[in-house]
Write a protein that holds these residues in place. Structure first.
Motif, short mmCIF file in Angstrom:
data_model
loop_
_atom_site.label_atom_id
_atom_site.label_comp_id
_atom_site.label_asym_id
_atom_site.label_seq_id
_atom_site.Cartn_x
_atom_site.Cartn_y
_atom_site.Cartn_z
N ALA A 8 0.87 -1.29 0.18
CA ALA A 8 0.00 0.18 -0.15
C ALA A 8 1.00 1.17 0.04
O ALA A 8 0.44 2.25 -0.59
N PHE A 11 2.27 1.76 -3.48
CA PHE A 11 1.38 2.21 -4.30
C PHE A 11 0.97 3.63 -3.97
O PHE A 11 0.88 4.55 -5.23
N ARG A 15 0.37 7.34 -6.65
CA ARG A 15 -1.12 7.67 -6.61
C ARG A 15 -1.11 8.87 -7.54
O ARG A 15 -1.95 9.11 -8.39
N TRP A 40 -5.37 -0.41 -7.94
CA TRP A 40 -4.96 -0.67 -6.60
C TRP A 40 -5.36 -2.21 -6.60
O TRP A 40 -4.64 -2.96 -6.16
#
Length: 302
Positions: A8, A11, A15, A40
């Motif tokens: 996460a 990621f 973003r 995602w």
């Protein structure tokens, strides 16, 4: 092996770029968020093991998701608005004008002009993907070719065709925020005073106005008008709201938010060249306006 928390975090590092890709592809902020969320989810199903360049992988996945969304998008075309794409205005991104550093503003990933987004909306989905990913994000044609399921040479032709259409259809614009603001303030002053000839003077003779009101007021509410006197006459109809107009940045250029009582009624982006307004893009769709993030609207910035 990536843990869920580590994946996460990795990621989130990408973003901002993924949203910038999706926004250029879709012209819609909610749809861009949906596309990023889908990227995602696909990463979560796949995992990052074996992915050499996570940013590049996520960019191409987001592009593929957006391509699928463009191909299946029919709702916008079916809305009962006049001329369909002739009146469509993309979701604007708003920022306060005061205290803005022009060089920093140019670096914002979502500061792509409304005029360009309007042109992108006219491209075929594969053309739009090839142009956005290659020309805006330097994705190699070999990678784009796999998404559109064409050869690299054919993909290069898609981007070239899109590039010509963008070049031919995008109006010439003055990049100087100061000169843009002068034109906007002259427009607002003429509107407030009801000075028709002053309005005509700040508009280019061939100015084009496109107003997207969604389904508000029926099919005739959305319209596309051309010519300084025609556009000025339209502006005079709404002069009573000019006092509630605040100058802001709309997709990196000077525009306005009209917000009686602090509630957005419309957002207007403009193109300025040689001191005159050559194009106006007005979003007055209440449903879409309600989803926008408004910058602070301070007294005295109107």
């Amino acid at each position: 092996m990536d843990t869920g928390e580590n994946l996460a975090e990795r990621f989130e590092e990408h973003r901002g770029q993924l949203k910038a890709v999706a926004y250029r592809m879709l012209g819609s902020l909610p749809e861009a968020e949906d596309a990023v969320q889908e990227a995602w989810l696909r990463l979560g199903r796949t995992g990052a093991d074996g992915i050499e360049n996570l940013g590049a992988w996520l960019t191409t996945v987001t592009g593929r998701v957006c391509l699928d969304m463009l191909r299946s998008r029919t709702a916008r075309r079916e809305e009962p608005i006049t001329d369909g794409l002739d009146t469509f205005v993309p979701d604007p991104v708003l920022r306060p004008l005061s205290g803005t550093d022009p060089e920093q503003e140019a670096l914002h990933a979502d500061s792509v002009g409304l005029a360009l987004l309007v042109v992108l909306e006219t491209l075929e989905p594969a053309e739009r993907l090839a142009f956005v990913l290659h020309d805006m994000f330097a994705v190699p044609f070999d990678d784009i070719a796999r998404i559109v399921e064409r050869s690299p040479a054919a993909t290069r032709q898609l981007a070239s065709r899109a590039r010509r259409r963008v070049r031919d259809a995008t109006p010439v614009a003055d990049p100087d925020l100061g000169r843009q603001r002068e034109a906007i303030e002259a427009f607002l002053a003429a509107s407030r005073s009801g000075d028709f000839e002053a309005l005509v003077a700040v508009l280019h003779p061939d100015v084009v106005l496109r107003a997207d009101s969604g389904t508000l007021g029926g099919p005739s509410a959305s319209k596309r008008l051309r010519g300084a006197r025609t556009v000025a006459a339209q502006a005079m109809l709404f002069r009573r709201f000019a006092g509630d107009s605040h100058v802001v940045l709309v997709n990196g250029t000077v525009g306005t938010v009209t917000a009686p009582g602090g509630r957005p009624q419309s957002v207007m982006g403009v193109t300025v060249a040689d001191g005159r307004i050559t194009a106006l893009y007005i979003l007055a769709d209440p449903d879409r306006l309600a989803r926008l993030e408004l910058p602070p609207l301070e007294k005295g910035d109107a």
